[in-house]
Motif scaffolding. Structure first.
Motif, PDB file in Angstrom:
ATOM      1  N   PHE A   1       8.953   5.063  -3.184  1.00 54.17           N
ATOM      2  CA  PHE A   1       8.407   4.829  -1.588  1.00 54.17           C
ATOM      3  C   PHE A   1       6.840   4.259  -1.685  1.00 54.17           C
ATOM      4  O   PHE A   1       6.067   3.757  -1.278  1.00 54.17           O
ATOM      5  CB  PHE A   1       9.035   5.458  -0.384  1.00 54.17           C
ATOM      6  N   PHE A   2       5.924   5.466  -2.543  1.00 57.50           N
ATOM      7  CA  PHE A   2       4.791   5.474  -2.479  1.00 57.50           C
ATOM      8  C   PHE A   2       4.430   4.357  -3.359  1.00 57.50           C
ATOM      9  O   PHE A   2       3.378   3.573  -3.319  1.00 57.50           O
ATOM     10  CB  PHE A   2       3.899   6.395  -3.275  1.00 57.50           C
ATOM     11  N   VAL A   3       5.345   3.737  -4.376  1.00 52.32           N
ATOM     12  CA  VAL A   3       5.073   2.960  -5.637  1.00 52.32           C
ATOM     13  C   VAL A   3       5.013   1.430  -4.685  1.00 52.32           C
ATOM     14  O   VAL A   3       4.763   0.959  -5.145  1.00 52.32           O
ATOM     15  CB  VAL A   3       5.893   2.803  -6.368  1.00 52.32           C
ATOM     16  N   GLY A   4       5.867   1.060  -3.456  1.00 50.15           N
ATOM     17  CA  GLY A   4       5.982   0.375  -3.385  1.00 50.15           C
ATOM     18  C   GLY A   4       4.864   0.248  -2.118  1.00 50.15           C
ATOM     19  O   GLY A   4       4.162  -0.591  -2.156  1.00 50.15           O
ATOM     20  N   LEU A   5       4.169   0.825  -1.477  1.00 49.02           N
ATOM     21  CA  LEU A   5       3.378   0.589  -0.723  1.00 49.02           C
ATOM     22  C   LEU A   5       1.772   0.416  -1.454  1.00 49.02           C
ATOM     23  O   LEU A   5       1.312  -0.191  -1.246  1.00 49.02           O
ATOM     24  CB  LEU A   5       2.947   2.547  -0.280  1.00 49.02           C
TER      25      LEU A   5
ATOM     26  N   ILE B   1       4.412 -14.311  -3.378  1.00 49.16           N
ATOM     27  CA  ILE B   1       5.899 -13.282  -3.025  1.00 49.16           C
ATOM     28  C   ILE B   1       6.621 -12.752  -3.904  1.00 49.16           C
ATOM     29  O   ILE B   1       7.048 -12.075  -2.943  1.00 49.16           O
ATOM     30  CB  ILE B   1       6.577 -15.711  -3.406  1.00 49.16           C
ATOM     31  N   LEU B   2       6.296 -13.698  -5.024  1.00 50.80           N
ATOM     32  CA  LEU B   2       7.334 -12.116  -5.944  1.00 50.80           C
ATOM     33  C   LEU B   2       7.086 -10.352  -5.663  1.00 50.80           C
ATOM     34  O   LEU B   2       8.005  -9.379  -5.731  1.00 50.80           O
ATOM     35  CB  LEU B   2       6.686 -11.789  -7.409  1.00 50.80           C
ATOM     36  N   LEU B   3       4.873 -10.923  -5.949  1.00 56.04           N
ATOM     37  CA  LEU B   3       4.961  -8.908  -5.702  1.00 56.04           C
ATOM     38  C   LEU B   3       5.526  -8.401  -4.257  1.00 56.04           C
ATOM     39  O   LEU B   3       5.193  -7.209  -3.817  1.00 56.04           O
ATOM     40  CB  LEU B   3       3.816  -8.990  -6.090  1.00 56.04           C
ATOM     41  N   SER B   4       4.759  -9.277  -2.945  1.00 52.47           N
ATOM     42  CA  SER B   4       5.266  -8.744  -2.036  1.00 52.47           C
ATOM     43  C   SER B   4       6.289  -8.661  -1.851  1.00 52.47           C
ATOM     44  O   SER B   4       6.725  -7.837  -1.202  1.00 52.47           O
ATOM     45  CB  SER B   4       4.595 -10.119  -1.284  1.00 52.47           C
ATOM     46  N   SER B   5       7.892  -9.298  -1.890  1.00 52.13           N
ATOM     47  CA  SER B   5       9.245  -9.033  -1.550  1.00 52.13           C
ATOM     48  C   SER B   5       9.616  -7.943  -2.540  1.00 52.13           C
ATOM     49  O   SER B   5      10.178  -7.016  -1.877  1.00 52.13           O
ATOM     50  CB  SER B   5       9.334 -10.511  -3.030  1.00 52.13           C
ATOM     51  N   ILE B   6       9.077  -8.024  -3.875  1.00 54.12           N
ATOM     52  CA  ILE B   6       9.046  -6.388  -4.930  1.00 54.12           C
ATOM     53  C   ILE B   6       8.748  -5.113  -4.011  1.00 54.12           C
ATOM     54  O   ILE B   6       9.273  -4.324  -3.229  1.00 54.12           O
ATOM     55  CB  ILE B   6       8.884  -6.256  -5.642  1.00 54.12           C
ATOM     56  N   SER B   7       7.035  -5.641  -3.164  1.00 52.90           N
ATOM     57  CA  SER B   7       6.648  -4.352  -2.771  1.00 52.90           C
ATOM     58  C   SER B   7       7.491  -3.682  -1.340  1.00 52.90           C
ATOM     59  O   SER B   7       7.972  -2.766  -1.239  1.00 52.90           O
ATOM     60  CB  SER B   7       5.413  -4.285  -2.114  1.00 52.90           C
ATOM     61  N   LEU B   8       7.660  -4.948  -0.557  1.00 48.07           N
ATOM     62  CA  LEU B   8       8.270  -4.881   1.232  1.00 48.07           C
ATOM     63  C   LEU B   8       9.703  -3.892   0.394  1.00 48.07           C
ATOM     64  O   LEU B   8      10.106  -2.744   0.969  1.00 48.07           O
ATOM     65  CB  LEU B   8       8.354  -6.426   1.974  1.00 48.07           C
ATOM     66  N   LEU B   9      10.754  -4.428  -0.828  1.00 52.43           N
ATOM     67  CA  LEU B   9      11.928  -4.712  -0.907  1.00 52.43           C
ATOM     68  C   LEU B   9      11.724  -2.702  -1.580  1.00 52.43           C
ATOM     69  O   LEU B   9      12.939  -2.049  -0.548  1.00 52.43           O
ATOM     70  CB  LEU B   9      12.674  -5.055  -1.964  1.00 52.43           C
TER      71      LEU B   9
ATOM     72  N   PHE C   1       6.476  -1.434 -12.375  1.00 48.76           N
ATOM     73  CA  PHE C   1       6.617  -1.267 -10.486  1.00 48.76           C
ATOM     74  C   PHE C   1       8.292  -1.696  -9.742  1.00 48.76           C
ATOM     75  O   PHE C   1       8.497  -0.722  -8.886  1.00 48.76           O
ATOM     76  CB  PHE C   1       5.512  -1.691  -9.468  1.00 48.76           C
ATOM     77  N   PHE C   2       8.877  -2.324 -10.820  1.00 51.44           N
ATOM     78  CA  PHE C   2       9.871  -2.658 -10.210  1.00 51.44           C
ATOM     79  C   PHE C   2      10.742  -1.950 -10.816  1.00 51.44           C
ATOM     80  O   PHE C   2      11.813  -2.058  -9.959  1.00 51.44           O
ATOM     81  CB  PHE C   2      10.559  -4.557 -10.871  1.00 51.44           C
ATOM     82  N   ASN C   3      11.261  -1.032 -11.645  1.00 57.79           N
ATOM     83  CA  ASN C   3      11.717   0.062 -11.640  1.00 57.79           C
ATOM     84  C   ASN C   3      11.854   0.736 -10.645  1.00 57.79           C
ATOM     85  O   ASN C   3      13.199   1.365 -10.629  1.00 57.79           O
ATOM     86  CB  ASN C   3      11.323   1.077 -12.834  1.00 57.79           C
ATOM     87  N   SER C   4      10.901   0.928  -9.725  1.00 60.03           N
ATOM     88  CA  SER C   4      10.867   1.865  -8.473  1.00 60.03           C
ATOM     89  C   SER C   4      11.836   1.370  -8.245  1.00 60.03           C
ATOM     90  O   SER C   4      12.319   1.750  -6.427  1.00 60.03           O
ATOM     91  CB  SER C   4       9.578   2.358  -8.152  1.00 60.03           C
ATOM     92  N   CYS C   5      11.868  -0.023  -7.393  1.00 61.20           N
ATOM     93  CA  CYS C   5      12.779  -1.385  -6.341  1.00 61.20           C
ATOM     94  C   CYS C   5      14.676  -1.134  -6.901  1.00 61.20           C
ATOM     95  O   CYS C   5      15.171  -0.824  -5.650  1.00 61.20           O
ATOM     96  CB  CYS C   5      12.436  -2.112  -6.454  1.00 61.20           C
ATOM     97  N   LEU C   6      14.496  -0.547  -8.336  1.00 61.20           N
ATOM     98  CA  LEU C   6      15.910  -0.347  -9.031  1.00 61.20           C
ATOM     99  C   LEU C   6      16.559   0.927  -8.932  1.00 61.20           C
ATOM    100  O   LEU C   6      17.595   0.952  -8.897  1.00 61.20           O
ATOM    101  CB  LEU C   6      16.222  -1.633 -10.026  1.00 61.20           C
TER     102      LEU C   6
END
Length: 349
Positions: A96-100, A54-62, A309-314
């Motif tokens: 964006f590619f980090v998220g993918l 759930i955590l990784l999927s949420s971060i990836s999608l966001l 990877f969460f840095n790319s989300c922020l």
């Protein structure tokens, strides 16, 4: 006698197989058909596994969605085609590619890699390139803002779209070359560090890890801290100068409030950028240099890689969400008004 010996051999094989199956009882193999060479799935509580998913999927999608909104906004609306926004676009593309790529990390949650050694190398290689390009673009953004705030009169002549485009290209090219050297061993021989079939490990020797630490962490964070400290000092100085000039014609109390707000805004900007960068990247580099031979697999470093990877989300939140034009563009994108004719000419600023 031969039949007796053959019967005993078969019996011994059956006993050995029975013992082996008892040993493997309670654990699953990544490839059950490869009994002797397959990796085993780690035994985890179901709750922990679901939490990681759930955590990784949420971060990836966001991460993918937020950065895609930035990419669409800057690419579509002509008013946003500025040198600074080109840097934000480059940052959004890398993030964006980090998220993918984070979806592949989700696949590794079970401890099994089903895509082969070549895809494992490609995943690692692309992940290192895009994260390195993301950090490099952050540094260029700091330089851009430093020139804009500390040398505003020369900004338009020093920072042009062509120069920014060259800097962005150099950032990506340098990331490509640097990570090619860091991951040279696994590029030349995919799977050389895998101990079993179904494994995809991140191996960095001491020298490569030290180089990665210096050029991907120490140098960027030093540049960011120095530039933002300079920006903070200049912002405070400008606020105090404004206060002294306006004091003669306005209420001192009102000016003090304005100056204080300006100082706090500069402090918050500095704090958010530096603290987030440190929190997200420090754990990874601390773990990466724990020993001479360092293996980082998904089983033991899910949290570290997740935070990295969460840095790319922020990043889109820090560098884009504080802009009013981004909120306006989101409304136009969500309501599909960008599909209307001449929507690229819309007044966003």
């Amino acid at each position: 006698m031969a039949e007796s010996f053959g019967h005993k051999a078969v019996r011994a094989q059956q006993i050995l197989l029975s013992v082996l199956m008892e040993t493997l009882e309670g654990s699953e193999l990544c490839f059950p058909q490869l009994l002797n060479t397959s990796c085993r799935k780690p035994v985890r509580p179901h709750f922990e596994t679901m939490l990681i998913y759930i955590l990784l999927s949420s971060i990836s999608l966001l991460t993918a969605v937020l950065n895609l909104l930035v990419i669409i906004s800057i690419s579509h609306f002509k008013q946003l085609h500025t040198p600074t926004n080109l840097l934000l676009l480059s940052l959004a593309v890398s993030d964006f590619f980090v998220g993918l790529l984070l979806f592949f990390q989700i696949m590794l949650t079970d401890g099994c890699w089903f895509f082969g050694d070549l895809m494992c190398v490609a995943y690692q290689y692309l992940a290192y390139i895009v994260t390195s390009a993301s950090v490099g673009t952050m540094v260029i953004i700091c330089v851009d803002r430093y020139v804009a705030i500390c040398h505003p009169l020369h900004y338009s002549t020093k920072v042009t779209q062509k120069r920014v485009q060259v800097c962005i290209c150099l950032c990506w090219i340098c990331s490509l070359i640097f990570q090619s050297l860091i991951l040279k061993d696994i590029i030349e021989q995919p799977g050389r560090y895998n101990s079993c079939i179904g494994e995809c490990v991140f191996f960095i020797n001491y020298i490569a890890g030290l180089a990665d630490l210096i050029f991907s962490f120490i140098v960027p964070i030093t540049i960011i801290v120095v530039l933002y400290m300079r920006i903070f000092v200049v912002a405070v100085s400008q606020a105090r100068t404004m206060r002294s000039h306006i004091a003669a014609v306005t209420l001192q109390k009102s000016v003090k409030v304005t100056a204080k707000k300006s100082e706090m805004k500069a402090a918050r900007t500095l704090g958010v950028v530096v603290v987030v960068f440190l929190i997200c990247l420090c754990p990874y580099y601390c773990v990466a240099l724990t020993g001479q031979d360092n293996f980082l697999n998904a089983s033991s470093s899910a949290f570290v890689i997740c935070l990295f990877f969460f840095n790319s989300c922020l990043n889109p939140m820090i560098y884009a969400f504080f802009y009013p034009w981004f909120r306006k563009s989101i409304k136009l994108i969500v309501t599909l008004k960008i599909l209307q004719p001449d929507s690229c000419e819309a007044n966003i600023l």
